[in-house]
Design an enzyme around this catalytic site. Structure first.
Site, PDB file in Angstrom:
ATOM      1  N   HIS A  17       0.464   0.963 -13.125  1.00 53.09           N
ATOM      2  CA  HIS A  17       1.204  -0.220 -13.576  1.00 53.09           C
ATOM      3  C   HIS A  17       2.690   0.120 -13.666  1.00 53.09           C
ATOM      4  O   HIS A  17       3.049   1.172 -14.210  1.00 53.09           O
ATOM      5  CB  HIS A  17       0.676  -0.678 -14.944  1.00 53.09           C
ATOM      6  CG  HIS A  17       1.364  -1.909 -15.414  1.00 53.09           C
ATOM      7  ND1 HIS A  17       1.104  -3.160 -14.884  1.00 53.09           N
ATOM      8  CD2 HIS A  17       2.355  -2.097 -16.330  1.00 53.09           C
ATOM      9  CE1 HIS A  17       1.885  -4.052 -15.458  1.00 53.09           C
ATOM     10  NE2 HIS A  17       2.655  -3.437 -16.335  1.00 53.09           N
TER      11      HIS A  17
ATOM     12  N   LYS B 279     -16.863 -14.665  -9.855  1.00 52.88           N
ATOM     13  CA  LYS B 279     -16.237 -13.352 -10.062  1.00 52.88           C
ATOM     14  C   LYS B 279     -17.291 -12.241 -10.159  1.00 52.88           C
ATOM     15  O   LYS B 279     -17.113 -11.144  -9.630  1.00 52.88           O
ATOM     16  CB  LYS B 279     -15.412 -13.423 -11.364  1.00 52.88           C
ATOM     17  CG  LYS B 279     -14.480 -12.268 -11.569  1.00 52.88           C
ATOM     18  CD  LYS B 279     -13.474 -12.539 -12.686  1.00 52.88           C
ATOM     19  CE  LYS B 279     -12.731 -11.252 -13.017  1.00 52.88           C
ATOM     20  NZ  LYS B 279     -11.620 -11.404 -13.945  1.00 52.88           N
TER      21      LYS B 279
ATOM     22  N   MET C 241      -3.986  -6.728  -7.128  1.00 55.84           N
ATOM     23  CA  MET C 241      -3.360  -7.699  -8.024  1.00 55.84           C
ATOM     24  C   MET C 241      -4.362  -8.675  -8.651  1.00 55.84           C
ATOM     25  O   MET C 241      -4.156  -9.894  -8.634  1.00 55.84           O
ATOM     26  CB  MET C 241      -2.274  -8.460  -7.255  1.00 55.84           C
ATOM     27  CG  MET C 241      -1.143  -7.564  -6.810  1.00 55.84           C
ATOM     28  SD  MET C 241      -0.487  -6.576  -8.179  1.00 55.84           S
ATOM     29  CE  MET C 241       1.078  -6.082  -7.525  1.00 55.84           C
ATOM     30  N   ARG C 242      -5.429  -8.126  -9.194  1.00 56.14           N
ATOM     31  CA  ARG C 242      -6.429  -8.964  -9.865  1.00 56.14           C
ATOM     32  C   ARG C 242      -6.939  -8.249 -11.101  1.00 56.14           C
ATOM     33  O   ARG C 242      -6.930  -7.014 -11.144  1.00 56.14           O
ATOM     34  CB  ARG C 242      -7.629  -9.218  -8.950  1.00 56.14           C
ATOM     35  CG  ARG C 242      -7.298 -10.069  -7.784  1.00 56.14           C
ATOM     36  CD  ARG C 242      -8.470 -10.285  -6.854  1.00 56.14           C
ATOM     37  NE  ARG C 242      -8.001 -11.071  -5.741  1.00 56.14           N
ATOM     38  CZ  ARG C 242      -7.887 -12.388  -5.742  1.00 56.14           C
ATOM     39  NH1 ARG C 242      -8.272 -13.083  -6.795  1.00 56.14           N
ATOM     40  NH2 ARG C 242      -7.403 -13.028  -4.708  1.00 56.14           N
TER      41      ARG C 242
ATOM     42  N   GLY D 299       0.776  -1.244   0.000  1.00 54.65           N
ATOM     43  CA  GLY D 299       0.000   0.000   0.000  1.00 54.65           C
ATOM     44  C   GLY D 299       0.803   1.288   0.000  1.00 54.65           C
ATOM     45  O   GLY D 299       0.328   2.311   0.489  1.00 54.65           O
ATOM     46  N   SER D 300       2.010   1.264  -0.582  1.00 54.12           N
ATOM     47  CA  SER D 300       2.774   2.516  -0.598  1.00 54.12           C
ATOM     48  C   SER D 300       2.118   3.541  -1.531  1.00 54.12           C
ATOM     49  O   SER D 300       2.185   4.750  -1.282  1.00 54.12           O
ATOM     50  CB  SER D 300       4.244   2.283  -0.973  1.00 54.12           C
ATOM     51  OG  SER D 300       4.378   1.978  -2.329  1.00 54.12           O
ATOM     52  N   ASN D 301       1.474   3.076  -2.589  1.00 55.23           N
ATOM     53  CA  ASN D 301       0.738   4.021  -3.447  1.00 55.23           C
ATOM     54  C   ASN D 301      -0.475   4.591  -2.721  1.00 55.23           C
ATOM     55  O   ASN D 301      -0.783   5.778  -2.853  1.00 55.23           O
ATOM     56  CB  ASN D 301       0.321   3.347  -4.759  1.00 55.23           C
ATOM     57  CG  ASN D 301       1.440   3.374  -5.791  1.00 55.23           C
ATOM     58  OD1 ASN D 301       1.772   4.418  -6.326  1.00 55.23           O
ATOM     59  ND2 ASN D 301       2.047   2.219  -6.042  1.00 55.23           N
TER      60      ASN D 301
ATOM     61  N   ASN E 101      -5.802   2.638 -12.612  1.00 56.75           N
ATOM     62  CA  ASN E 101      -4.816   1.665 -12.130  1.00 56.75           C
ATOM     63  C   ASN E 101      -3.415   2.232 -12.349  1.00 56.75           C
ATOM     64  O   ASN E 101      -3.187   2.992 -13.283  1.00 56.75           O
ATOM     65  CB  ASN E 101      -4.959   0.362 -12.928  1.00 56.75           C
ATOM     66  CG  ASN E 101      -3.966  -0.700 -12.485  1.00 56.75           C
ATOM     67  OD1 ASN E 101      -3.780  -0.932 -11.291  1.00 56.75           O
ATOM     68  ND2 ASN E 101      -3.310  -1.340 -13.442  1.00 56.75           N
TER      69      ASN E 101
END
Ligand code: GAR
Length: 212
Positions: free
Chosen positions: A109, A65, A90-91, A12-14, A107
């Site tokens: 990346h 899902k 991460m999904r 969770g650094s972002n 997101n």
């Protein structure tokens, strides 16, 4: 004020960089909730420290899902979330959530998309031998890291880089461009035309080349 919801799977650094940007006044937004798929995510501790509600929702507790992402969409809507932030989630996000938040899910990346999508973008760059890599903030669509690109930052890749050293260099840029992209959104300066994201009030804002 923009209400955001954050989805994160790990450290969770972002997430922290977004919290810090709000605290410093750089970003005028409110984080309504952290949702994680991982009960051990350190992001939960960060949420606690900052009095942000956190929810653990594990895919295996849902029939499929679609049920999982419908529930996430519902939890976000219930809290008035207008923009969804994937900060190390991460999904591959399900259609049930994307349909509810079209062009409203961002997101981050750790590569210059469309190069090196999927997991371990930094290792892919090192192994390939590229000389420049970086990070990308993009809107989320049904594909794997294929949505319209909002902002990118470039960093050099050195011949003796490892996955770890490159990740560290890229992460510093992630922590700058993600809050910046959210800020542009909160200021109403982002629009999407097909694959292209238009940043109102300055072409240069869409391209941050900022090597360390
Ligand atoms: C970040 O490097 C982010 O770009 C990456 O996971 C890390 C999460 O770190 N995301 C992906 O690879 C998504 N495909 P953080 O939990 O410290 O923010």
């Amino acid at each position: 004020m923009l209400t955001i919801g954050v989805l994160a799977s790990g450290r969770g650094s972002n997430f922290q960089s977004i919290i810090d940007s709000i605290d410093s006044g750089f970003l005028k937004a409110k984080i309504a909730v952290l949702i994680t798929d991982n009960p051990d995510a350190y992001a939960i501790e960060r949420a606690k420290k900052h009095n942000i509600e956190s929810l653990v929702l594990k895919p295996k507790d849902f029939t499929d899902k679609n049920a999982y992402y419908s529930c996430i969409a519902e939890e976000l809507k219930m809290r008035g979330v207008e923009l969804v932030i994937l900060a190390g989630f991460m999904r591959v996000v399900g259609k049930a959530l994307i349909d509810q938040y079209r062009n409203k899910i961002m997101n981050i990346h750790p590569a210059l998309l469309p190069s090196f999508p999927g997991l371990h973008g930094q290792k892919q760059a090192v192994d390939y031998g590229v000389k420049i890599s970086g990070c990308t903030v993009h809107f989320v669509d049904e594909g794997m890291d294929t949505g319209a690109i909002i902002i990118q930052a470039a960093v050099p890749v050195y011949h003796d880089d490892t996955e770890d050293t490159l990740s560290e260099r890229i992460l510093k840029q992630e922590h700058k461009i993600f809050p910046y992209a959210i800020r542009l959104y909160s200021e109403g300066r982002i629009s999407v035309e097909g694959r292209k994201v238009i940043i109102k009030g300055g072409r240069e804002d869409s391209l941050l080349i900022n090597p360390p």
